[in-house]
Design a protein around this motif. Sequence first.
Motif, PDB file in Angstrom:
ATOM      1  N   TYR A   5       0.853  -1.195   0.000  1.00 50.59           N
ATOM      2  CA  TYR A   5       0.000   0.000   0.000  1.00 50.59           C
ATOM      3  C   TYR A   5       0.884   1.237   0.000  1.00 50.59           C
ATOM      4  CZ  TYR A   5      -3.661  -3.287   1.357  1.00 50.59           C
ATOM      5  OH  TYR A   5      -4.551  -4.334   1.372  1.00 50.59           O
ATOM      6  N   ARG A  29      -3.146   4.584  -2.063  1.00 48.66           N
ATOM      7  CA  ARG A  29      -3.741   3.280  -1.755  1.00 48.66           C
ATOM      8  C   ARG A  29      -3.581   3.069  -0.245  1.00 48.66           C
ATOM      9  NH1 ARG A  29      -2.072  -2.699  -2.865  1.00 48.66           N
ATOM     10  NH2 ARG A  29      -4.117  -3.694  -2.778  1.00 48.66           N
ATOM     11  N   LEU A  31      -4.495   1.347   3.555  1.00 53.00           N
ATOM     12  CA  LEU A  31      -4.945   0.233   4.397  1.00 53.00           C
ATOM     13  C   LEU A  31      -5.193   0.773   5.799  1.00 53.00           C
ATOM     14  CD1 LEU A  31      -5.436  -2.750   5.169  1.00 53.00           C
ATOM     15  CD2 LEU A  31      -2.962  -2.935   5.563  1.00 53.00           C
TER      16      LEU A  31
END
Length: 415
Positions: A5, A29, A31
């Motif tokens: 990520y 991106r 998480l």
Amino acid sequence: MTDAYDCIIIGGGAAGLMAAITASELGKRVLLLEKTGRCGKKLSITGKGRCNVTNNCAEEEFFSNIPTNPRFLYSAYSRFSSQDCMDFFEQLGVPLKTERGNRVFPVSDKASDIVDALERACGRNGVTIIYSRATEILTEKNGDEVTSVIGVKCGEKGYYAPSVLIASGGKSYPKTGSDGDGYALAKSLGHTVTRLKPSLVPILSEDSYCREMMGLSLKNCTLTLKDNSKNKAVFTEMGEMLFTHFGVSGSLVLSASSHIPEIEKGHYTFYIDLKPALDEKKLNERILRDFGEIPNRIFANSLSKLLPAKMIPVIVRLSGIDGNKQVNSVTKQERARLVSLLKAFPIHILDFRPIDEAIVTSGGIKTSEVSPKTMESKLVKGLYFAGEILDVDGYTGGFNLQSAFSTGRCAGTFM
């Protein structure tokens, strides 16, 4: 690498959710790791389940309500102020309202509306949420020295990213996931954690009459906190409070508790003005009128118009006036003692209740080790902090949540 990520956020509370939304809006991106089965658990119980989102006040007033390290928040707050926070939630479809003390709540009075809006925004932006406990922050080292983060380990499972945010809260309300494990992660990477103590917490009293009045709620009283070592009032406010089996609680007491840096027996005393609308002269006149209507009644049975039933035996005892004395025999000096007691009813403070009963943890990651402009660690590249885990705390009224949202927004911008 499927588990790679751009950034990993530890903690799905106010700061973590805000950081996740911010970073994902910037195309990262993201998480989000949340160790309980639901994001926003503590958010959902704040403000008695109504969620005091922020405080609709001027910048100067905001910082006057942050007693611990306010300067650290200057940059983050300037990027995401109380007004920005209100606009943010309105844009997420949550109408807000401002109440007494500039406290801001959802119009619906449902904290769940705030949590749901944040979760929906995460979903729209493609944030991956995994319900798992972070057990280790993975790092690169130069010899024995940690230089940068490269990911997070959850048990045997590894997730990788060049940026990791610890937004796991403090030690208060551990059942919501705020159990202090973020401090251990930070310490393992060389960060200093200042002394932790409860803030916005109920108070233990040595006075047995608190238990005697257990369950009694006082409204529209004025509570004053006096520092006996300086013979000085350090807090005075009108509102509500509650007598309990251990001492006192309620919004006034929680607010006052954050004005106590160190607690020890005899150092502080609460004084309750039970009749703040009347000065001593007018209160004396009121008592004289009441006594005049029932001249032959005994003192112990004469105060029902003035006080709640549970409090009467305590007041009679502390006044030193014979409860069996007829009110037409009560002397001027005795009446003066009664007036003084009603205007300054004492509660002798013994200690805080345990930290897991506190709304906020005072203390945390030492702010001098964190960049106030980015929330990045000054010790480890790619490590960030936001929210209650930092050594920043405010008074009650939406200031702590605003701090969490501001620092979360800041961290999410730079991760």
